[in-house]
Structure formats: C-alpha cells, structure tokens
Design a protein around this motif. Structure first.
Motif, PDB file in Angstrom:
ATOM      1  N   GLY A 144      -2.804  -3.586  28.459  1.00 18.82           N
ATOM      2  CA  GLY A 144      -3.765  -2.922  29.339  1.00 18.82           C
ATOM      3  C   GLY A 144      -5.153  -2.798  28.771  1.00 18.82           C
ATOM      4  O   GLY A 144      -5.972  -2.031  29.280  1.00 18.82           O
ATOM      5  N   THR A 147      -8.027  -3.469  31.269  1.00 14.06           N
ATOM      6  CA  THR A 147      -8.144  -2.426  32.290  1.00 14.06           C
ATOM      7  C   THR A 147      -8.779  -1.169  31.718  1.00 14.06           C
ATOM      8  O   THR A 147      -9.653  -0.554  32.340  1.00 14.06           O
ATOM      9  CB  THR A 147      -6.757  -2.104  32.873  1.00 14.06           C
ATOM     10  N   SER A 181      -8.088   1.523  39.171  1.00 16.85           N
ATOM     11  CA  SER A 181      -7.952   0.996  37.816  1.00 16.85           C
ATOM     12  C   SER A 181      -6.865   1.724  37.035  1.00 16.85           C
ATOM     13  O   SER A 181      -6.118   1.109  36.275  1.00 16.85           O
ATOM     14  CB  SER A 181      -9.295   1.102  37.074  1.00 16.85           C
ATOM     15  N   LYS A 184      -3.581   0.611  38.312  1.00 17.44           N
ATOM     16  CA  LYS A 184      -3.287  -0.713  37.756  1.00 17.44           C
ATOM     17  C   LYS A 184      -2.819  -0.609  36.314  1.00 17.44           C
ATOM     18  O   LYS A 184      -1.876  -1.297  35.907  1.00 17.44           O
ATOM     19  CB  LYS A 184      -4.538  -1.590  37.836  1.00 17.44           C
ATOM     20  N   LEU A 185      -3.445   0.270  35.527  1.00 17.71           N
ATOM     21  CA  LEU A 185      -3.073   0.428  34.122  1.00 17.71           C
ATOM     22  C   LEU A 185      -1.632   0.906  33.989  1.00 17.71           C
ATOM     23  O   LEU A 185      -0.851   0.359  33.193  1.00 17.71           O
ATOM     24  CB  LEU A 185      -4.027   1.405  33.439  1.00 17.71           C
ATOM     25  N   GLN A 188       0.677  -1.825  34.821  1.00 18.35           N
ATOM     26  CA  GLN A 188       0.756  -2.807  33.737  1.00 18.35           C
ATOM     27  C   GLN A 188       1.729  -2.354  32.655  1.00 18.35           C
ATOM     28  O   GLN A 188       2.514  -3.160  32.120  1.00 18.35           O
ATOM     29  CB  GLN A 188      -0.633  -3.039  33.126  1.00 18.35           C
TER      30      GLN A 188
END
Length: 555
Positions: A144, A147, A181, A184-185, A188
C-alpha cells in the motif's frame, strides 16, 4: 528502425523459441512490439523475452528475487516514481544508481526518470521482468505504499503539511475513513493477505510505529509497510470498524464484528476484533472462506481411522468430541464430519460462536449472549426442532456439557469441541466439569485430538541424505517464490483418535487417572499424534522439526 526491429524479431526464431507461423502472426499486429504479443499469447515466457532483449540491447538481465537491496537505496527513489516508470532501484555507488527496467525500447524512459528523481544520478540500467519489478516494489516499499503516499500528498496539497491523524477529531477520522483512498488502502491490505494465503491480519500500533503481520500456515510473518502508515492508522482502524458495523467513536472498549468481501469470484468472510492499547487500537482480521469444501478424505486421516470415524458418525446416537488448542482446525474437522452425513434423511442443526462456514442443508444458529442465547439455551431450543444430528461449537461450562451428553443419550449424534492436550484428556476434562462418570462412559463414542503441521512446498522440496546407512530419507524445503522462501506451503493435521471400548468404559467408571486411560488406549491400538506425525514425515509431507514443534513429549 524497421531493420533493427526485424533483426530483433528474428532473434526469437534463432533461439528456437517460436515458429515462423507464430512470428508472422505476431508481426501482423500493427504498432505493437512482437515480443509483447508473443508473451501475451503464451508462446514465450516473460523471462525468455527479457533474455532476448538482454542479448539485443547488451544489457544484463537480473532476477530480482536473488538481489538484496539496501534501504538507503530505496529511499533515493520515491514510490510514486518507481511505480509510474515501472523501475526498481538496486544499488548506489558514488553517483551511479543501478535500476531495473522492463522496457528498454522506451528511449525516453531513462531521461524522464533522471529528471523525476530528487537528486541527479547517472543511471545504470539492467533488465528485469515487469512482474518481478512490481513485486519487488511491493516488497521493498511496503504494502500500500503508493496509496499511502498519495493520501498524504493530497492532504498536504489541500492545506497545511499532513498532521498526525491521531491528533485529529473523531469526525475528521470518520470522514477520512470513507475517503476513496483509505478504502482502497484497507482493500489492498486484505487482498494482499488473501493472495499470500494468510488466515489472519494483525495491525498493531506501538510508540512511534505501526506493525503489520500476516499469519500464514500458522506462523506470523512481518510485512513491510511505509513508516508513514502511522499517520493514517486511526483512519484505517475507523475504516475497518465501518466495514464491520462497529462503533467508530468508542476507543476504550474491545469490539468484535463481522463482514464479507469479494475477492475476484470468491466471497470471503472477515471476523474483526479491536482491542484498546496504550498506543492505539490493535486490530486482528481473521479471513475465512465462505464455503468449506473439504471432506474427511482431504484432512490427512489414516485410512483405517477415517473408516472408523465415518462409521461412528453414522451411528444413531453418541457424543463425538474434537480437542485441541485454538486454531488447530477443530471446526474444519467437525464440518467434514457433517458433510459425510449431510443427506436429505437427516435434520442437522448447529449452534456456534461464530458461524465459520455456511453449509447448505444445515440449520445454523449464532450464539448471542447479549440476548440470552447461550450454548445451553440454544441446545434446549434445538431439541424442539426434531434433529438427528446436533453440533455444539464448544462445550464451555458444566451446564452445556451435561446437556450435550444427555442429548447424545436420547437418540442423537452430538458433535462438539473441547480444549485439551490429547484425546484421552477429553474424558478427564468432562470429569473436572463435574459430569457423572456413568454419563461420560455411556455417551462418548470417539474423541479426536489434532494439531496442524506445515506441509513441505512441492516446488522446492528436496531429499536430505540419511545420517547413517540404515536411516530413512527425509525431506526439507529450500524456499522458493511459490512458498515465499519459507519452504512450506499449506498445512495438514496430525491426529490421534480414541474410540471408546468396554475396557475404557470400565476405567472411566472407576474414575481412573488420565495417564491410566491413555496407557490403556495406546495398548488397545490408539495411534498417538507423534506417531501420526512420524508417518507423515516418512511420506515426505513434513519435517521432524514441524512435528516436534506442535506435539508434546510422549513418555
């Protein structure tokens, strides 16, 4: 240029990697490099492509998994630069930076990279596959990293330099947790864990840093993450809480929740636990497959033991216990037993905490102490549903233990778990709970003790010469990319199965000690976990160190 391209294309033929027909088809793709088309069609591997490019451009081809990169070198190239240009820094000597690139045909790449770096270096390029470069970036910069860098960069752009999130208001963290974001992190982190076959994700805050660990094949492994993740940690915790419907404002009390996510075509369930610590909230995410497809044939049972167990499970009544510590696969064994007898003629009900696997054809109940739904209360209600088979996730107290035993005596098969060190210890554990020895002797049909051992990686497994002429050949794992350099890939169980006999029933009625019952069971043919483990060593499945690691000394 066309002549050079043609000469490069002929190299694939000269090395006998492709046929004339394959080359002609690849060349028919206008404005595309022949080597890329060949690799996409699967006619050559990425490594073969790099070897041809290496010869043509007179650039060394390296395998990044064999190279050690110093942290000081990583710091010279920002993660966003490494990912944008798909390069990996390898070594710095004076003002010369060695970098791995995947596309030597991009004539502007090195010039643009030189300008994008914070300092001016003389670049010394070598070739590596694109897959190796992206994997190396992930390993060395941390999961990550891109990100995290983008989040902090965006926040700095929007206002003042990025403050420590730990100092922000609850409302700000809640808002950040819903930011695309941060979402998304967290995704991930979960996706990376799933791809590495991890069963648990540990996010642990300490003074001045955050540690990420994945439990793979029962062993915890540190995972590199950028140190800047500390600034986003409260937002990450908040996002995990939102995901599992927990209270994001409450930071003083432990919380437990559940969630489900989709990874490709597979749905996985998440069990989430949050604990308060002096440095922040510690999070553990357990990753559970939505469906359990194993049956008893897949679990490593000795053939004779498996046949006896299948026959026992099909009996009209009796108690079957599976014992072992947390994380030893007890629930998986119970569900494999249920799968054996899950037919239209049987009504099967389970009560669990939590429900780990969903199985069609079985009624499953989730324990909920907050509303008075305990194991004991659930057992009483389950009886009114006319079941043939009942599974109790765990016998935790004398009330539920006695209920399970009495139900087993009244024409039902009952499966449950206990926490004991060995199979015969299940008998004395029930005695310690105050259960009448007569009830124990009359109800128990079988007790299974089990532990999980890691399996040797089939890709890198190698034979070890015996220490002496009469010794047996054993095996070890060298460590490779497939097993993440551990030498192990997957796990299997080692067992001891204790079936109740008349001789054992007499000992139970006499309130014999655990050691006496165990000695008698071994004399009657019980194979111990240590012995089962040694058989799996002889079969080349695992190592002696693994078996010794999880079995107690047997005198």
């Amino acid at each position: 240029m066309k002549t050079a391209t043609k000469k490069l294309s002929r190299l694939f033929l000269d090395k006998h990697l492709i046929s004339e027909e394959q080359l002609a088809e690849a060349q028919s793709q206008e404005n595309r490099f022949v080597g890329t088309v060949l690799a996409e069609r699967g006619w050559i591997t990425s490594e073969q492509l790099m070897e041809v490019l290496s010869e043509y451009y007179q650039m060394p081809f390296v395998r990044l998994e064999e190279i050690t990169v110093e942290k000081e070198v990583i710091a010279k190239v920002p993660v966003k630069v490494a990912l944008y240009y798909q390069v990996m820094p390898l070594k710095l000597e004076d003002s010369t930076l060695k970098v791995a690139i995947a596309n030597p045909q991009d004539v502007r790449l090195l010039d643009e990279l030189r300008l994008a770096l914070p300092q001016r270096y003389t670049l010394d390029p070598v070739l590596a596959t694109k897959e190796d470069i992206l994997q190396a970036v992930k390993e060395h910069y941390g999961v990550g990293a891109e990100t995290i860098s983008r989040i902090l960069s965006d926040r700095t752009t929007r206002g003042s330099p990025a403050p420590n999130v730990a100092e922000e208001a609850i409302e700000d963290i809640a808002q950040l947790a819903s930011d695309a974001s941060v979402v998304k992190l967290v995704n991930q982190l979960i996706l990376e864990a799933h791809q590495r076959r991890a069963t648990d994700i540990h996010l642990e805050p300490y003074r001045g840093k955050v540690k990420l660990r994945y439990r793979i094949d029962g062993i915890l492994h540190n995972v590199d993450v950028p140190h800047t993740i500390q600034q986003l940690f409260p937002a990450i915790v908040s996002r995990v809480k939102v995901l599992s419907n927990l209270n994001i404002v409450e930071r003083r009390l432990p919380q437990d929740g559940r969630s489900s996510v989709k990874v490709g075509d597979q749905k996985v369930d998440l069990r989430i636990s949050v604990l308060p610590t002096p440095s922040g909230e510690s999070v553990v995410i357990r990753i559970l497959p939505n469906q359990m497809l194993l049956d008893l044939r897949d679990l490593g049972f000795h053939k004779e033991d498996r046949q006896l167990l299948e026959a026992t499970v099909r009996k009209p009544y009796g108690l079957i216990c599976v014992t072992g510590p947390t994380g030893s696969g007890k629930t998986t064994t119970l569900y494999a037993c249920l799968k054996t007898i899950n037919t239209a003629e049987r009504k099967i009900i389970t009560i669990e905490d939590p429900i780990e696997y969903e199985m069609e054809g079985i009624s499953q109940i989730q324990v909920n102490p907050a509303i008075g739904l305990s194991f004991a209360a659930g057992l009483r209600s389950m009886l009114r549903h006319d079941p043939n088979v009942m599974m109790v996730g765990e016998v935790r107290d004398p009330e539920s233990a006695e209920l399970a035993i009495r139900i087993a005596l009244t024409g039902h098969i009952v499966l449950t778990t206990l926490h004991t060190n060995d199979a015969t210890g299940g008998i004395t554990r029930l005695m310690d709970m105050g259960i009448d020895p007569y009830l124990i002797a009359s109800s128990i049909e079988c007790v299974i003790a089990q532990r999980l051992v890691r399996l040797l990686c089939p890709t890198c497994k190698e034979a070890v010469p015996p220490a002496h002429s009469s010794g047996k050949v054993t095996y070890r794992g060298q460590g490779c990319k497939a097993c993440n350099q551990t030498g192990f890939l997957g796990r299997t169980a080692i067992y001891e199965l204790f079936f109740m006999s008349q001789q054992i029933r007499d000992l139970v009625l006499q309130k014999a000690s655990a050691n006496t019952i165990r000695r008698s069971a071994i004399e009657l043919g019980m194979r111990t976990m240590r012995e089962d483990g040694l058989e799996k060593i002889d079969a080349g499945l695992t190592t002696l160190d693994e078996v010794l690691r999880i079995t107690q000394d047997e005198k």
